[in-house]
Each structure stands twice: as structure tokens, then as C-alpha cells.
Design an enzyme around this catalytic site. Structure first.
Site, PDB file in Angstrom:
ATOM      1  N   ASN A 249      38.381  44.252  39.296  1.00  0.00           N
ATOM      2  CA  ASN A 249      39.482  44.123  40.088  1.00  0.00           C
ATOM      3  C   ASN A 249      40.292  45.916  41.027  1.00  0.00           C
ATOM      4  OD1 ASN A 249      42.440  43.353  40.954  1.00  0.00           O
ATOM      5  ND2 ASN A 249      43.115  43.565  38.696  1.00  0.00           N
ATOM      6  N   TRP A 250      40.254  45.310  42.492  1.00  0.00           N
ATOM      7  CA  TRP A 250      40.008  47.013  43.149  1.00  0.00           C
ATOM      8  C   TRP A 250      41.654  46.680  43.397  1.00  0.00           C
ATOM      9  CZ3 TRP A 250      35.870  47.171  47.490  1.00  0.00           C
ATOM     10  CH2 TRP A 250      35.342  47.631  47.388  1.00  0.00           C
ATOM     11  N   LYS A 251      42.444  45.717  42.682  1.00  0.00           N
ATOM     12  CA  LYS A 251      43.957  45.445  43.003  1.00  0.00           C
ATOM     13  C   LYS A 251      44.374  46.329  44.446  1.00  0.00           C
ATOM     14  CE  LYS A 251      44.288  47.203  38.276  1.00  0.00           C
ATOM     15  NZ  LYS A 251      45.373  47.343  37.191  1.00  0.00           N
TER      16      LYS A 251
ATOM     17  N   HIS B   6      47.953  37.949  35.931  1.00  0.00           N
ATOM     18  CA  HIS B   6      47.444  39.290  35.946  1.00  0.00           C
ATOM     19  C   HIS B   6      48.743  39.930  35.548  1.00  0.00           C
ATOM     20  CE1 HIS B   6      47.369  43.544  36.091  1.00  0.00           C
ATOM     21  NE2 HIS B   6      45.675  43.635  36.291  1.00  0.00           N
TER      22      HIS B   6
ATOM     23  N   GLU C 225      50.468  42.812  36.268  1.00  0.00           N
ATOM     24  CA  GLU C 225      51.072  42.909  37.769  1.00  0.00           C
ATOM     25  C   GLU C 225      51.799  42.280  38.289  1.00  0.00           C
ATOM     26  OE1 GLU C 225      47.641  45.702  38.622  1.00  0.00           O
ATOM     27  OE2 GLU C 225      48.053  46.795  37.097  1.00  0.00           O
TER      28      GLU C 225
ATOM     29  N   GLU D  62      43.565  41.347  28.295  1.00  0.00           N
ATOM     30  CA  GLU D  62      44.078  42.362  29.091  1.00  0.00           C
ATOM     31  C   GLU D  62      45.485  43.181  28.073  1.00  0.00           C
ATOM     32  OE1 GLU D  62      42.523  43.642  32.647  1.00  0.00           O
ATOM     33  OE2 GLU D  62      44.594  42.949  33.297  1.00  0.00           O
TER      34      GLU D  62
ATOM     35  N   GLY E 277      45.200  50.796  32.971  1.00  0.00           N
ATOM     36  CA  GLY E 277      45.573  52.190  33.843  1.00  0.00           C
ATOM     37  C   GLY E 277      46.055  52.910  32.631  1.00  0.00           C
TER      38      GLY E 277
ATOM     39  N   SER F 231      41.340  50.380  30.538  1.00  0.00           N
ATOM     40  CA  SER F 231      41.512  50.985  30.927  1.00  0.00           C
ATOM     41  C   SER F 231      40.239  50.673  29.883  1.00  0.00           C
ATOM     42  CB  SER F 231      42.006  52.203  29.702  1.00  0.00           C
ATOM     43  OG  SER F 231      43.050  52.275  30.161  1.00  0.00           O
TER      44      SER F 231
ATOM     45  N   GLY G 240      39.414  47.260  36.272  1.00  0.00           N
ATOM     46  CA  GLY G 240      40.615  47.816  37.275  1.00  0.00           C
ATOM     47  C   GLY G 240      39.631  49.565  37.643  1.00  0.00           C
ATOM     48  N   GLY G 241      40.591  50.776  37.417  1.00  0.00           N
ATOM     49  CA  GLY G 241      40.485  51.888  38.644  1.00  0.00           C
ATOM     50  C   GLY G 241      39.417  52.102  38.300  1.00  0.00           C
TER      51      GLY G 241
HETATM   52  P1  PGA Z   1      42.212  49.394  34.595  1.00  0.00           P
HETATM   53  O1  PGA Z   1      43.072  48.143  34.441  1.00  0.00           O
HETATM   54  O2  PGA Z   1      41.132  49.478  34.521  1.00  0.00           O
HETATM   55  O3  PGA Z   1      42.469  50.498  35.715  1.00  0.00           O
HETATM   56  O4  PGA Z   1      43.044  50.059  33.351  1.00  0.00           O
HETATM   57  C1  PGA Z   1      42.366  46.859  34.098  1.00  0.00           C
HETATM   58  C2  PGA Z   1      43.710  45.770  34.830  1.00  0.00           C
HETATM   59  O5  PGA Z   1      44.536  45.564  35.524  1.00  0.00           O
HETATM   60  O6  PGA Z   1      42.533  44.320  34.991  1.00  0.00           O
END
Ligand code: PGA
Length: 244
Positions: A9-11, A88, A90, A151, A157, A196, A217-218
Site C-alpha cells: 500500500n503506497w498510500k 483502511h 486512514e 490491521e 506506521g 509495521s 505500508g512504508g
Molecule cells: P505500515 O502501514 O506498514 O507502514 O505500518 C500498513 C498499512 O497502513 O497498511
């Protein structure tokens, strides 16, 4: 045993030049890999990848209409993408979506796309994840086009993850919930862990019971950190094939 699945997930990260990171991990494997870049990169990402499937990070619950700034599942599919992440945290927070609003998106998206539905508790120790899952699944749900991502919001994050046995227990609960809700086809729904995930913990997560893959994510933004995570999930599949 379903094929394992790793989703990046590149956000809100990524310009055209960053598709080099996607090309660097584009290889045939025994597991499924999906990368979800921002909307403007979808078409170019589809053209850049032969083995990695492409997804979006959200969609609107209706097909088309006067909804400035919104993107529908039909548009995402038309761009050549096959997946969408929905619910998600966010997005739930920024758009103030309740579970019913997420369920409406899942129903609309499944007409065109495979859905990765995210659920998770806000603070460590909060319950209610199975209830959130049930409320986020629409009445019309097609289990064939459903993947669930557990999640925990506090793990996203933050660099902190639950203990591996906590992940295993939560995934077992979600599996029971899916089987109750969807019948035997609930058994084939993949349940991913997200929050994470990185090269340092990927092998431990891959070896955790009831984990069918990861949502990253990251660490998905760069091939240098995403490739070892994909490898770790792929190794788990190979080990099980050898053992069987
Ligand atoms: P993260 O994000 O791996 O940066 O913790 C995961 C996500 O939000 O899907």
C-alpha cells in the site's frame, strides 16, 4: 491452503519515476503480489508490471455521478487494476466512514474488483474486531472476491506489532467469523496481517499460524525493503510444500 498474498500500500507516495521500484520486484512467484499506488499511477503501473497485480486504495460506492474528486470501482477496473483496498483506517478516519459505509463500498467494488477489507482495533486491548468485520461485510458479499486484512490501528506506521501469538489468535477468530458468515467459502478467504511489517519481522509473521499474507505500508515503497518481505512469505509456501 490458499496461495499466499503480499500487498503493498503506497498510500500518498509515488511519482512516475518510482515505478522503477515496482519493476524491480516484478517476477513470477508461487505467491500473489499486489501493489496499490495512488490513482494517477494506476494505468502506468499496470503497464509496468507483468506478474505483480495492481490495485487502488479506495473507491466510491456508486458507479458514476456528480461526486467531485471521487473514483468508482468501474474506473479502477477500466484502468486495468484488479484490486482495491477498502476500509483502511486512514480512510475510515479521514472520511468519517462507519462500517455500513465501508460495506457499501465493498458491495460496489466486488462488481469489478477483488477487495482487501481492512479491520482492526484502535488501541491495544480494545476488542470488537470480529464485530467490525461482520458489520463491514455487505449482505451481497462474494467471498471469492474478498480478502481480509487485520490491521491493528496502533501498529500502523508505529514500528510496534502485536505478539505473534496474538496475531494467530485474532486471525483464528476472524476465520471463525468468516466461516459463520459465508459458510464453507469463508475458509478460502485470505486473512492478511498489516501494521509495521518490515524485513526484520517478515519471517516471524510468515511463520505465524493462520497468516495467509501481509499488507505492507512504508516498507513497500522501495524494492530493497519490499523484496525481502515477499521472499519471506514465498519461503513459507515452499516449506509447506516440502513438508506436505
Ligand atoms: P505500515 O502501514 O506498514 O507502514 O505500518 C500498513 C498499512 O497502513 O497498511
Amino acid at each position: 491452503m490458499p496461495r499466499r498474498l503480499v500487498v503493498g500500500n503506497w498510500k500518498m507516495h509515488g511519482l512516475t519515476a518510482d515505478l522503477a521500484e515496482l519493476r524491480a520486484i516484478d517476477a513470477a512467484r508461487d505467491i500473489d503480489v499486489v501493489v496499490c499506488p495512488p490513482f494517477p499511477l494506476l494505468t502506468a503501473a499496470v503497464a509496468s508490471a507483468s506478474h505483480v497485480a495492481i490495485g487502488a486504495q479506495d473507491c466510491h460506492p456508486v458507479e458514476s455521478g456528480a461526486h467531485t474528486g471521487a473514483v468508482s470501482a468501474a474506473m479502477i477496473a477500466d484502468a486495468g487494476a484488479q484490486w482495491v483496498i477498502l476500509g483502511h483506517n486512514e480512510v475510515r478516519t479521514a472520511q468519517r466512514l462507519d462500517d455500513a459505509a465501508v460495506a457499501a463500498r465493498v458491495a460496489a467494488a466486488q462488481q469489478h474488483l477483488n477487495v482487501i477489507l481492512c479491520v482492526g482495533e484502535t488501541a491495544r486491548g480494545d476488542g470488537g474486531v470480529a464485530e467490525q468485520l461482520l458489520a463491514s461485510i455487505p449482505a451481497t458479499c462474494d467471498p471469492i472476491r474478498l480478502t481480509v486484512a487485520y490491521e491493528p490501528v496502533w501498529a500502523i506506521g508505529s514500528g510496534v506489532t502485536p505478539a505473534m501469538d496474538e496475531i494467530a489468535t485474532m486471525h483464528a477468530t476472524l476465520r471463525q467469523t468468516l466461516t459463520k458468515r459465508c459458510g464453507p467459502r469463508g475458509d478460502a478467504v485470505r486473512i492478511l496481517y498489516g501494521g509495521s511489517v518490515g524485513p526484520a519481522n517478515a519471517a516471524a509473521i510468515a511463520a505465524t499460524p493462520n497468516v495467509d499474507g501481509v499488507l505492507v505500508g512504508g516498507a513497500s515503497l522501495r524494492a530493497a525493503t519490499f523484496a525481502p518481505i515477499i521472499e519471506a512469505m514465498d519461503m513459507k509456501g515452499r516449506d509447506e510444500c516440502v513438508a506436505a
